[in-house]
Design a protein around this motif. Structure first.
Motif, PDB file in Angstrom:
ATOM      1  N   ARG A  94       0.862  -1.253  -0.071  1.00  9.92           N
ATOM      2  CA  ARG A  94      -0.173   0.026  -0.083  1.00  9.92           C
ATOM      3  C   ARG A  94       0.967   1.289   0.080  1.00  9.92           C
ATOM      4  NH1 ARG A  94      -3.008  -3.872  -0.623  1.00  9.92           N
ATOM      5  NH2 ARG A  94      -2.264  -2.913  -2.762  1.00  9.92           N
TER       6      ARG A  94
ATOM      7  N   GLY B 100       2.118   1.779  -3.309  1.00  6.27           N
ATOM      8  CA  GLY B 100       0.975   2.380  -4.173  1.00  6.27           C
ATOM      9  C   GLY B 100       0.852   3.709  -4.079  1.00  6.27           C
ATOM     10  N   ASN B 101       1.237   4.297  -2.983  1.00  5.33           N
ATOM     11  CA  ASN B 101       1.029   5.814  -2.834  1.00  5.33           C
ATOM     12  C   ASN B 101       2.453   6.600  -3.226  1.00  5.33           C
ATOM     13  OD1 ASN B 101      -1.667   5.647  -2.134  1.00  5.33           O
ATOM     14  ND2 ASN B 101      -0.936   4.767  -0.444  1.00  5.33           N
TER      15      ASN B 101
ATOM     16  N   LYS C  28      -4.938  -1.983  -5.737  1.00  5.74           N
ATOM     17  CA  LYS C  28      -6.293  -1.342  -5.509  1.00  5.74           C
ATOM     18  C   LYS C  28      -6.773   0.022  -6.002  1.00  5.74           C
ATOM     19  CE  LYS C  28      -6.494  -3.825  -0.963  1.00  5.74           C
ATOM     20  NZ  LYS C  28      -6.944  -3.787   0.355  1.00  5.74           N
TER      21      LYS C  28
ATOM     22  N   CYS D 165      -7.009   3.735  -7.199  1.00  2.83           N
ATOM     23  CA  CYS D 165      -6.193   4.913  -6.880  1.00  2.83           C
ATOM     24  C   CYS D 165      -4.610   4.429  -6.214  1.00  2.83           C
ATOM     25  CB  CYS D 165      -6.848   5.611  -5.720  1.00  2.83           C
ATOM     26  SG  CYS D 165      -8.529   6.380  -6.434  1.00  2.83           S
ATOM     27  N   GLU D 166      -4.277   3.500  -6.432  1.00  5.51           N
ATOM     28  CA  GLU D 166      -2.762   3.247  -6.033  1.00  5.51           C
ATOM     29  C   GLU D 166      -2.094   3.025  -7.591  1.00  5.51           C
ATOM     30  OE1 GLU D 166      -2.925   0.518  -2.209  1.00  5.51           O
ATOM     31  OE2 GLU D 166      -2.976  -0.460  -3.815  1.00  5.51           O
TER      32      GLU D 166
ATOM     33  N   GLN E 180      -0.616   5.115  -9.366  1.00  2.00           N
ATOM     34  CA  GLN E 180      -0.931   6.084 -10.523  1.00  2.00           C
ATOM     35  C   GLN E 180       0.019   6.364 -11.527  1.00  2.00           C
ATOM     36  OE1 GLN E 180      -4.458   7.409 -10.558  1.00  2.00           O
ATOM     37  NE2 GLN E 180      -4.434   5.390  -9.557  1.00  2.00           N
TER      38      GLN E 180
ATOM     39  N   ALA F  75      -6.882   1.219 -10.611  1.00  2.00           N
ATOM     40  CA  ALA F  75      -5.513   0.931 -10.382  1.00  2.00           C
ATOM     41  C   ALA F  75      -4.691   0.973 -11.277  1.00  2.00           C
ATOM     42  CB  ALA F  75      -5.455  -0.324  -9.557  1.00  2.00           C
TER      43      ALA F  75
END
Length: 146
Positions: A30, A33-34, A56, A58-59, A61, A82
């Motif tokens: 996570r 992913g950000n 997931k 919005c991860e 991007q 995603a």
């Protein structure tokens, strides 16, 4: 908070990351992913503790390419929203149970699979893809002969 999380929080400017024997957990995924600037992710042997990589909404991007190598990860799933810029997926595996959600990746150009697997679900997902994404497959036996 682990060392990995502290390192990543200290700088978000990682255009490419290669991980091996890092034993990441889902929380670490996570965090990755950000990372706004992450364009390339290579996960090698024992980089992730789970068998399923779940991307997931919005991860990831900015992610453009994903390379997954090793026998530990057997499932990759993309949720709607995603990795919207993902263009290339290269996955080398011993066992592949699932690759799903690729039909929701609007920029996808190529999926390259190295290992033995059933291609029907992947071919179906790519059939109506707006980018006419290409599927390339090298069975494990063929790779050993090369």
């Amino acid at each position: 908070m682990g060392l990995f999380a502290l390192l990543l929080k200290s700088s978000t400017n990682f255009p490419k990351i290669t991980l091996s024997e890092t034993y990441l957990k889902e929380d670490d995924l996570r965090i990755l992913g950000n990372l706004g600037g992450l364009r390339g992710l290579r996960l090698q042997h024992k980089s992730y503790t789970g068998s399923e990589l779940a991307f997931k909404k919005c991860e990831f991007q900015s992610l453009v390419y994903l390379l997954v190598e090793g026998k530990d990860i057997t499932k990759i799933r993309f949720a709607i929203g995603a990795a919207p810029k993902l263009q290339w997926i290269v996955w080398s595996f011993t066992t592949m149970e699932t690759l799903s959600g690729i039909d929701w990746l609007p920029k996808l150009k190529m999926v390259k699979l190295n290992g033995d697997c059933g291609l029907d679900p992947i071919q179906e997902a790519l059939e109506g893809h707006p980018n006419a994404a290409i599927l390339e497959h090298k069975p494990r036996q063929q790779r050993q002969e090369e």
